[in-house]
Design an enzyme around this catalytic site. Structure first.
Site, PDB file in Angstrom:
ATOM      1  N   TRP A 102      55.353  -3.379  30.938  1.00  0.00           N
ATOM      2  CA  TRP A 102      54.360  -2.403  30.471  1.00  0.00           C
ATOM      3  C   TRP A 102      53.345  -3.093  29.557  1.00  0.00           C
ATOM      4  O   TRP A 102      52.139  -2.866  29.675  1.00  0.00           O
ATOM      5  CB  TRP A 102      55.026  -1.226  29.762  1.00  0.00           C
ATOM      6  N   ASP A 172      52.277   1.345  22.287  1.00  0.00           N
ATOM      7  CA  ASP A 172      52.809   2.186  23.357  1.00  0.00           C
ATOM      8  C   ASP A 172      54.217   2.600  22.913  1.00  0.00           C
ATOM      9  O   ASP A 172      55.114   1.763  22.790  1.00  0.00           O
ATOM     10  CB  ASP A 172      52.862   1.349  24.645  1.00  0.00           C
ATOM     11  N   LYS A 196      59.798  10.571  29.013  1.00  0.00           N
ATOM     12  CA  LYS A 196      60.997   9.893  28.522  1.00  0.00           C
ATOM     13  C   LYS A 196      61.683  10.765  27.467  1.00  0.00           C
ATOM     14  O   LYS A 196      62.870  11.025  27.551  1.00  0.00           O
ATOM     15  CB  LYS A 196      60.673   8.523  27.929  1.00  0.00           C
TER      16      LYS A 196
END
Ligand SMILES: *Cc1c(COP(=O)(O)O)cnc(C)c1O
Length: 360
Positions: A102, A172, A196
């Site tokens: 990511w 993030d 999530k």
């Protein structure tokens, strides 16, 4: 009905209580004669829902007044572009730390809009640790430093933030948002996809210091400009109404659980059960260095691909689903987000113990 223990990295489990409330309110929300799904986002009923969600999030995360909270779409992945488009505007430079896929995607996207620089990386050891940095590693002229706070695929987490001096830190936090308290004032921007720890997929939460809004690059599409959304209370266009409603229910659930300090204690207790087992197991081994372990994502292996596959298959039959590791790490990964009850982890460990006795 038999609900499974879902160890998916995302979308992932939601608190059962939240699902029950959503079910009870499915046909009629309050006395409106309609579902939240069917409501005008401009109605006063929906206005109350989104405003309450924001207020509860601000309370739970202790978000200072000089930060804007935005409910956007496009997932965390869209932030990989929105961050540079909006922030890479003074010196057209940004520093990135590469702690996994990511983080790397964010870096590559940033490089499309300016001089993105990879300051440090843990690619040499399959991202099994967080690279150490000091203030001297960062360019004081960078417009921001980007990190991925919790690395969902590799199971590492920043336990201590990098010292970036006066350069705004962008993080993030897709897979660790609401898992423990976070000092928002240390960041320029925090962003997270919902699926999530917050809600079903569909909403992206952005928490941004107000002075960082309003200097987007000329080429920035209207919808990717933070100013567009902050000037319109996240209502420039139709927001993901129902997902925000579920997020609001999750925020209320967290408040009832005792807030983020209590969430942290609960998450630490859950993670400890799993890590303690891994540390003494003759068969299973954690893949991350102990000091950088995540509270949310726990990758582990047996060392044999055959046994890994056997474990995943037997676990599924026993009601522990989505425990297969990411293809880049192999083995297994147990994602134990806020909504995973402690019984789920205890039962998983008992199952692993039994598997070890039968196979080691
Ligand atoms: C899941 C995840 C993403 C991708 O999120 P999308 O909402 O699917 O774009 C980005 N970063 C992290 C850390 C993630 O866990």
């Amino acid at each position: 009905m038999a609900r499974v223990y879902n160890f998916s990295a995302g979308p992932s489990m939601l608190p059962e209580e939240v699902l029950k409330t959503a079910a009870a309110e499915m046909l009629e929300y309050g006395e409106t004669g309609q579902s939240v799904m069917e409501m005008s986002h401009r109605s006063k009923e929906y206005d109350a829902i989104i405003k309450q969600a924001e207020a509860d999030l601000r309370e739970i995360m202790n978000i200072p007044d000089d930060y804007e909270v935005l409910f956007l779409q496009g997932g965390a992945s869209t932030q990989f572009a929105m961050v540079p488009l909006n922030l890479m505007n003074k010196n057209h430079k940004a520093d990135y730390i590469i702690t996994g896929q990511w983080a790397n995607k964010a870096y590559k996207e940033g490089a499309r809009y300016g001089a993105a620089r990879a300051v440090a990386s843990s690619a040499d050891k399959t991202y099994s640790y967080i690279p150490k940095t000091t203030r001297a590693d960062f360019d004081p002229e960078a417009d921001y430093v980007h990190i991925c706070m919790n690395n969902t695929i590799y199971g590492t987490k920043y336990h201590e933030l990098p010292d970036t001096g006066d350069v705004p830190l962008v993080a993030d936090i897709s897979s660790c948002i609401l898992s423990e308290p976070i000092d928002v004032s240390k960041f320029g921007v925090l962003y997270a996809g919902a699926q999530k720890n917050v809600a079903p997929a569909g909403v992206t939460i952005v928490i941004i210091r107000k002075d960082l809004i309003g200097n987007a690059m000329e080429i920035t599409p209207t919808m990717l400009n933070y100013a567009t959304h902050s000037e319109n209370g996240s209502m420039f266009n139709t927001p993901p109404c129902y997902t925000i409603y579920i997020a609001g229910l999750v925020f209320k659930w967290i408040k009832k659980m005792g807030g983020l300090e209590a969430m942290k204690a609960y998450n630490e207790k859950k993670a400890k059960i799993l890590y303690d087992f891994l540390d003494q197991s003759r068969l299973f081994k954690g893949t991350v260095v102990p000091e950088d372990r995540s509270l949310m994502n726990v990758p582990f292996v047996t060392g044999s691909e055959e046994l890994d596959a056997k474990f995943v298959a037997e676990a599924k039959k026993a009601g522990f689903v989505n425990i297969k590791g990411h293809r880049s790490v192999g083995g297994m990964r147990a994602s134990i987000y806020n909504a995973m009850p402690i019984e789920g982890v205890e039962k998983l460990v008992a199952f692993m113990q039994k598997f070890e006795e039968e196979n080691a």
